[in-house]
Design an enzyme around this catalytic site. Structure first.
Site, mmCIF file in Angstrom:
data_model
loop_
_atom_site.group_PDB
_atom_site.id
_atom_site.type_symbol
_atom_site.label_atom_id
_atom_site.label_comp_id
_atom_site.label_asym_id
_atom_site.label_seq_id
_atom_site.Cartn_x
_atom_site.Cartn_y
_atom_site.Cartn_z
ATOM 1 N N HIS A 65 3.704 1.457 2.270
ATOM 2 C CA HIS A 65 5.052 0.891 1.321
ATOM 3 C C HIS A 65 5.961 1.713 0.173
ATOM 4 O O HIS A 65 6.894 1.453 0.423
ATOM 5 C CB HIS A 65 4.815 -0.701 0.710
ATOM 6 C CG HIS A 65 4.063 -2.185 2.146
ATOM 7 N ND1 HIS A 65 3.056 -1.817 2.138
ATOM 8 C CD2 HIS A 65 4.547 -2.292 3.107
ATOM 9 C CE1 HIS A 65 2.350 -2.925 2.400
ATOM 10 N NE2 HIS A 65 4.126 -3.183 3.537
ATOM 11 N N HIS A 95 0.898 -1.590 -0.414
ATOM 12 C CA HIS A 95 -0.099 -0.087 0.232
ATOM 13 C C HIS A 95 0.518 1.492 -0.122
ATOM 14 O O HIS A 95 2.242 1.207 -0.038
ATOM 15 C CB HIS A 95 -0.957 0.133 1.261
ATOM 16 C CG HIS A 95 -0.696 0.033 2.663
ATOM 17 N ND1 HIS A 95 0.928 0.455 3.448
ATOM 18 C CD2 HIS A 95 -0.116 -1.273 3.244
ATOM 19 C CE1 HIS A 95 1.466 0.382 3.726
ATOM 20 N NE2 HIS A 95 0.871 -0.779 4.421
#
Length: 279
Positions: free
Chosen positions: A36, A33
């Site tokens: 990250h 997501h």
């Protein structure tokens, strides 16, 4: 971006880069997501080469159902990593990382007896083993982790110190949705109705933070948060703690700025969510 699935190929490739380049490692379990992505972008700004691992580590799951439900989206993950500026993806099979079940046990003392460690026995042993393996394989100059997993950060910091890894730990702020929900791979498991309810966790953290700033004790703030969740169907609160942000031990009063954290873990339906705020 180059993709490797074997240790031998990864090591061979990195052996030519290590002498002349600063290498960053961003370990993940996939289902990526924007949190990250932020780690990759930060690593990209500060290093010559960025390596990200995608590996759902079975050794850190104490619940087989939780392991089975963990989302796996490798191709989509690789697209996100490449767009964010990642150079190398290491996505091994379980058999590559664990040709046989590890028998070594890592103990992190008081760091793993509270909060996540108390509710997930063996979890941080598994985290320590896989991160130590990745540190050994990649030999990065810097490793990037998110603050949302505050206890994991504390464990990795201790791992680096105790095993003398020549690695700088870079901790990046939690990335949130507009309504405050901390980004997590597990958010994909929420139903539409649960997703609407989920920001209550951040609201509870904010409430506790305000109560502590007003002079209430951690015990009083904890009682308020417990009451807050008792009136919200669908939630099952596991813990709310006010702790020393480095040792993770409970505190009876707020410490100096940056040294106190409020941490929450709760189930919303079948999905377990964690979050924290550091003063």
């Amino acid at each position: 971006m180059i993709r490797f699935s074997t240790i031998a190929d990864l090591r061979k490739h990195l052996s030519t880069d290590r002498a002349s380049q600063k290498i960053a490692l961003v370990p993940t379990m996939g289902a990526l997501h924007e949190g990250h992505v932020a780690l990759i972008q930060k690593a990209r700004q500060e290093n010559d080469s960025v390596v990200s691992s995608i590996f759902v580590n079975p050794v850190q799951f104490n619940n087989p159902d939780d392991l089975a439900r963990y989302p796996r989206t490798l191709e989509d993950d690789c697209q996100k990593l490449e767009a964010a500026g990642c150079d190398i993806v290491f996505a091994p099979a379980v058999e590559e990382i664990y040709p046989e079940s590890p028998i070594m046990k890592l103990s992190f003392g008081d760091l793993e007896t509270v909060m996540e460690g108390a509710f997930r026995p063996g979890h941080f042993n598994g985290v320590g083993i896989v991160v130590a393996k990745l540190f050994n394989l990649v030999q990065p100059d810097r490793a990037y982790f998110g603050q949302k997993d505050l206890q994991q950060v504390a464990v990795i910091r201790r791992l680096i110190r105790d095993l003398s890894f020549p690695i700088e730990l870079v901790v990046c702020p939690t990335v949130r949705e507009a309504d405050g929900l901390a980004l997590s791979s597990r958010n994909r498991n929420l139903t539409a109705e649960e997703r609407e309810q989920a920001p209550a966790i951040y609201a509870a953290l904010t409430m506790a933070h305000e109560l502590l700033l007003e002079g209430q004790s951690p015990a009083q703030a904890r009682a308020s948060v417990t009451g807050y969740f008792s009136s919200r169907p669908g939630f099952r609160l596991e813990y709310v703690e006010t702790v020393n942000a480095e040792t993770l031990q409970p505190v009876v009063e707020v410490l100096a700025p940056g040294q106190t954290a409020i941490c929450i873990a709760a189930y919303l339906g079948q999905t377990r969510l964690i979050d924290n705020l550091v003063f």
